[in-house]
Scaffold this motif. Structure first.
Motif, mmCIF file in Angstrom:
data_model
loop_
_atom_site.group_PDB
_atom_site.id
_atom_site.type_symbol
_atom_site.label_atom_id
_atom_site.label_comp_id
_atom_site.label_asym_id
_atom_site.label_seq_id
_atom_site.Cartn_x
_atom_site.Cartn_y
_atom_site.Cartn_z
ATOM 1 N N ASP A 1 59.079 -91.332 70.185
ATOM 2 C CA ASP A 1 59.647 -89.986 70.237
ATOM 3 C C ASP A 1 59.782 -89.512 68.800
ATOM 4 O OD1 ASP A 1 61.173 -87.664 70.435
ATOM 5 O OD2 ASP A 1 62.321 -88.403 72.141
ATOM 6 N N MET A 2 58.979 -88.539 68.429
ATOM 7 C CA MET A 2 58.858 -88.142 67.031
ATOM 8 C C MET A 2 59.803 -87.021 66.605
ATOM 9 S SD MET A 2 56.756 -90.071 65.355
ATOM 10 C CE MET A 2 56.101 -89.108 63.987
ATOM 11 N N HIS A 3 60.816 -86.728 67.425
ATOM 12 C CA HIS A 3 61.823 -85.757 66.980
ATOM 13 C C HIS A 3 63.098 -85.965 67.790
ATOM 14 C CE1 HIS A 3 62.623 -81.674 65.022
ATOM 15 N NE2 HIS A 3 63.758 -82.021 65.622
ATOM 16 N N VAL A 4 64.047 -86.692 67.211
ATOM 17 C CA VAL A 4 65.348 -86.896 67.847
ATOM 18 C C VAL A 4 66.437 -86.608 66.812
ATOM 19 C CG1 VAL A 4 64.341 -88.712 69.292
ATOM 20 C CG2 VAL A 4 65.685 -89.350 67.278
ATOM 21 N N HIS A 5 67.681 -86.531 67.297
ATOM 22 C CA HIS A 5 68.820 -86.289 66.408
ATOM 23 C C HIS A 5 69.994 -87.173 66.799
ATOM 24 C CE1 HIS A 5 67.156 -82.717 64.424
ATOM 25 N NE2 HIS A 5 66.742 -82.315 65.613
ATOM 26 N N PHE A 6 70.710 -87.622 65.782
ATOM 27 C CA PHE A 6 71.992 -88.288 65.974
ATOM 28 C C PHE A 6 73.033 -87.479 65.201
ATOM 29 C CE2 PHE A 6 68.772 -91.692 66.124
ATOM 30 C CZ PHE A 6 69.017 -92.211 67.397
ATOM 31 N N GLY A 7 74.120 -87.092 65.851
ATOM 32 C CA GLY A 7 75.102 -86.288 65.133
ATOM 33 C C GLY A 7 76.264 -85.871 66.005
ATOM 34 N N GLY A 8 77.098 -85.019 65.421
ATOM 35 C CA GLY A 8 78.288 -84.537 66.109
ATOM 36 C C GLY A 8 79.573 -84.960 65.436
ATOM 37 N N GLY A 9 79.447 -85.603 64.261
ATOM 38 C CA GLY A 9 80.638 -86.008 63.522
ATOM 39 C C GLY A 9 81.011 -87.460 63.767
ATOM 40 N N ASP A 10 81.842 -87.986 62.887
ATOM 41 C CA ASP A 10 82.214 -89.401 62.942
ATOM 42 C C ASP A 10 82.860 -89.796 64.267
ATOM 43 O OD1 ASP A 10 81.207 -89.716 60.432
ATOM 44 O OD2 ASP A 10 83.137 -89.786 59.400
ATOM 45 N N ALA A 11 83.533 -88.855 64.911
ATOM 46 C CA ALA A 11 84.177 -89.171 66.185
ATOM 47 C C ALA A 11 83.160 -89.537 67.261
ATOM 48 C CB ALA A 11 85.025 -87.984 66.651
ATOM 49 N N LEU A 12 81.897 -89.175 67.051
ATOM 50 C CA LEU A 12 80.867 -89.422 68.063
ATOM 51 C C LEU A 12 79.889 -90.526 67.657
ATOM 52 C CD1 LEU A 12 79.980 -85.801 69.270
ATOM 53 C CD2 LEU A 12 81.759 -87.360 70.067
ATOM 54 N N ILE A 13 80.262 -91.322 66.679
ATOM 55 C CA ILE A 13 79.365 -92.406 66.238
ATOM 56 C C ILE A 13 79.030 -93.332 67.406
ATOM 57 C CG2 ILE A 13 79.224 -94.513 64.843
ATOM 58 C CD1 ILE A 13 80.671 -93.002 62.618
ATOM 59 N N GLU A 14 80.040 -93.751 68.150
ATOM 60 C CA GLU A 14 79.798 -94.694 69.235
ATOM 61 C C GLU A 14 78.978 -94.062 70.355
ATOM 62 O OE1 GLU A 14 79.745 -98.520 70.439
ATOM 63 O OE2 GLU A 14 80.593 -97.713 68.580
ATOM 64 N N GLU A 15 79.234 -92.790 70.651
ATOM 65 C CA GLU A 15 78.444 -92.112 71.688
ATOM 66 C C GLU A 15 76.978 -92.029 71.284
ATOM 67 O OE1 GLU A 15 79.797 -88.478 73.366
ATOM 68 O OE2 GLU A 15 81.898 -89.082 73.439
ATOM 69 N N ASN A 16 76.723 -91.787 70.008
ATOM 70 C CA ASN A 16 75.341 -91.743 69.531
ATOM 71 C C ASN A 16 74.694 -93.120 69.568
ATOM 72 O OD1 ASN A 16 74.317 -89.001 68.062
ATOM 73 N ND2 ASN A 16 76.541 -89.119 68.017
ATOM 74 N N ARG A 17 75.451 -94.118 69.207
ATOM 75 C CA ARG A 17 74.904 -95.479 69.241
ATOM 76 C C ARG A 17 74.541 -95.873 70.675
ATOM 77 N NH1 ARG A 17 77.075 -100.880 66.198
ATOM 78 N NH2 ARG A 17 76.502 -102.400 67.767
ATOM 79 N N ASN A 18 75.303 -95.389 71.635
ATOM 80 C CA ASN A 18 75.017 -95.691 73.038
ATOM 81 C C ASN A 18 73.692 -95.104 73.509
ATOM 82 O OD1 ASN A 18 77.405 -97.115 73.388
ATOM 83 N ND2 ASN A 18 78.522 -95.384 74.257
ATOM 84 N N LEU A 19 73.137 -94.172 72.745
ATOM 85 C CA LEU A 19 71.857 -93.576 73.126
ATOM 86 C C LEU A 19 70.681 -94.523 72.888
ATOM 87 C CD1 LEU A 19 72.304 -89.988 71.590
ATOM 88 C CD2 LEU A 19 72.814 -90.735 73.932
ATOM 89 N N LEU A 20 70.843 -95.469 71.975
ATOM 90 C CA LEU A 20 69.716 -96.322 71.595
ATOM 91 C C LEU A 20 69.118 -97.082 72.777
ATOM 92 C CD1 LEU A 20 71.026 -97.684 68.161
ATOM 93 C CD2 LEU A 20 69.392 -95.831 68.568
ATOM 94 N N PRO A 21 69.939 -97.711 73.641
ATOM 95 C CA PRO A 21 69.329 -98.405 74.788
ATOM 96 C C PRO A 21 68.613 -97.463 75.755
ATOM 97 C CG PRO A 21 71.599 -99.145 74.434
ATOM 98 C CD PRO A 21 71.394 -97.942 73.576
ATOM 99 N N LEU A 22 69.016 -96.195 75.795
ATOM 100 C CA LEU A 22 68.331 -95.244 76.675
ATOM 101 C C LEU A 22 66.864 -95.103 76.292
ATOM 102 C CD1 LEU A 22 70.966 -92.358 77.012
ATOM 103 C CD2 LEU A 22 70.527 -94.243 78.604
ATOM 104 N N TYR A 23 66.612 -95.107 74.991
ATOM 105 C CA TYR A 23 65.221 -95.008 74.541
ATOM 106 C C TYR A 23 64.434 -96.246 74.966
ATOM 107 C CZ TYR A 23 66.463 -90.954 71.681
ATOM 108 O OH TYR A 23 66.878 -89.722 71.270
ATOM 109 N N LEU A 24 64.984 -97.405 74.662
ATOM 110 C CA LEU A 24 64.265 -98.641 74.978
ATOM 111 C C LEU A 24 64.047 -98.791 76.476
ATOM 112 C CD1 LEU A 24 63.032 -101.147 73.724
ATOM 113 C CD2 LEU A 24 65.267 -102.262 73.870
#
Length: 482
Positions: free
Chosen positions: A87-110
């Protein structure tokens, strides 16, 4: 005496003969798959993939498959093997409060067969850089991450996390910082950055050997940015205006506030010349400028009047904080009256119609979703499969769409020697499908197993990844303030 000597010689030679014919030991055999050659768009049936130390040692036909043996064997009879998706265009963001929510996205890709992503900037760059290293070391489950770090922008950008610059000295400092972080490419956008500094940023990054991707300032033509060395245009709507003789003049009026982009687009559309557009796209191809259309994200917002996505089952995988970032695009679209809705439909469909023209002109198409924070209902993981479907719907063939999500991304980022196709010596990132994606691109959704660097994730493993993300999101939702 001679008979005893001959018997001894024969006995001594037997272990050597047996050793010469013994099967070569590897770590994993993916047995009897149909290989999808994404470069040629052909199938190679009854192939066995031998994997050692996370790389493909050999791909053997049925005659030579017995030359390899392994403690782990994955039966791929009736399955179609493609390279891991990018996937050649993704984003991680939303501020430090959402770090864990963004990290949870990684298994969705795999879990959806995506073994590499290109992070096109956000406001969590320190975390993304940590995840990049952790995934590479095998300490974190997820796709390999290629990241731009923070974007380069002008002062008072509306986007969070940017490096804001106002002169060439600050540009140099920004690029020094990004190179110090060992970013994989540089992202440049046009919210408040002057056209002069935009071109200077592209040229200086190119001089330093850095890949660049960008939103193109309206006041610059595609020829100008491509000639400066821009490697990738992000989002297909930037490409449409190149077909109009008013590309430059209307762009300059937008920059001066004399006309808005909607009205300018109406005039670009009225004066669009296919021959002029083809010449422009051939020129982009000659300069090596690729395009990442990101159709899926644009289409979701364009057609919110027809589907508000409130009942999407996939929302169970998206944290409440990330879902909250969807609101600004939803609210903006909700302000459109019937006429404005019709115009945005027309703009989207007309802009998307040039996709096959760009492919015919020789431009490299990169499959990317724009999934992540802010981009409403454009989901990490399944979004890439939807993107592939739209690429075919708007004019690419299934093999061309598959190339956009495999070899094209690897080539763009300079890693085609390791990724993008299934071949001896390459990293063993393999997705096994239940159906042939060359006949029907929706087959990419029918995933039987994912192999990442030689590690097998069968269907049960992939389902467990998804269930774990859903569980985490449910916990986040329960803990969120009401």
């Amino acid at each position: 005496m001679k008979k005893r000597l001959l018997s001894a010689v024969l006995a001594a030679s037997l272990p050597l003969a047996f050793s010469a014919n013994a099967a070569e030991r590897v770590d994993l055999l993916i047995r009897d798959a149909t290989i999808v050659d994404v470069e040629s768009g052909t199938l190679q049936p009854h192939r066995t993939i031998a994997v050692r130390d996370g790389r493909i040692l050999a791909i053997a036909d049925a005659k030579h498959a017995k030359e390899y043996d392994a403690p782990n064997v994955l039966d791929a009879r009736g399955k179609f093997a493609i390279p891991g998706l990018w996937d050649m265009h993704v984003h991680f963001g939303g501020g430090d409060a959402l770090i864990e929510e963004n990290r949870n996205l990684l298994p969705l890709y795999l879990a959806h067969g995506i073994t590499a992503v290109r992070d096109c900037a956000g406001d969590l760059s320190p975390s993304v850089l940590q995840w990049r290293d952790a995934v590479a070391k095998g300490e974190l489950a997820g796709p390999r991450i290629f990241t731009s770090g923070p974007k380069i922008e002008g002062y008072k950008s509306i986007w969070p996390g940017d490096i804001e610059i106002g002169n060439t000295a600050e540009l140099d400092a920004a690029l020094d910082q990004l190179q110090g972080w060992k970013v994989d490419f540089v992202k440049i956008t046009d919210n408040t950055l002057s056209p002069e500094l935009f071109l200077a940023a592209v040229k200086e990054a190119d001089r330093r050997g850095l890949k660049t991707s960008a939103h193109v300032p309206y006041s610059l033509t595609l020829e100008e940015v491509s000639a400066a060395g821009l490697d990738s245009i992000e989002h297909f709507d930037y490409a449409y205006k190149a077909g109009s003789p008013l590309e430059k003049s209307l762009g300059e009026k937008i920059a001066k506030g004399e006309i808005n982009s909607r009205d300018a687009w109406t005039q670009w559309n009225a004066t669009f010349d296919p021959a002029r557009a083809m010449a422009a796209y051939r020129n982009l191809a000659a300069h090596g400028t690729a395009i990442t259309p990101t159709i899926n994200g644009s289409r979701v917002v364009t057609y919110l009047d027809q589907d508000d996505h409130q009942d999407d089952a996939y929302l169970k995988y998206i944290g409440p904080g990330l879902q909250a970032t969807y609101a600004w695009r939803v609210e903006r679209a909700a302000k459109d009256d019937a006429q404005a809705i019709a115009r945005r439909h027309e703009r989207f469909e007309t802009s998307a119609s040039v996709l096959p023209m760009m492919r015919k002109a020789g431009m490299t198409i990169l499959a990317g979703t724009d999934a992540g924070f802010l981009n409403s209902y454009n989901y990490p993981g399944i979004g890439l499969h939807q993107e592939l479907g739209w690429l075919v719907h708007y004019g690419l063939t299934p093999p061309q769409a598959l190339q956009a999500a495999t070899i094209n991304g690897a080539r763009f980022l300079g890693h085609a020697n390791e990724y993008g196709t299934l071949a001896s010596g390459k990293v063993a990132d393999v997705v096994l499908l239940d159906a042939d994606p060359l006949r029907d691109i929706t087959a990419t959704k029918r995933i039987h197993a994912v192999v990442q660097r030689g590690q097998v994730h069968d269907r049960a493993d992939l389902d467990a990844m998804l269930a774990d993300v859903a569980r985490r999101v449910a916990q986040e939702r329960d803990a969120a303030p009401r």
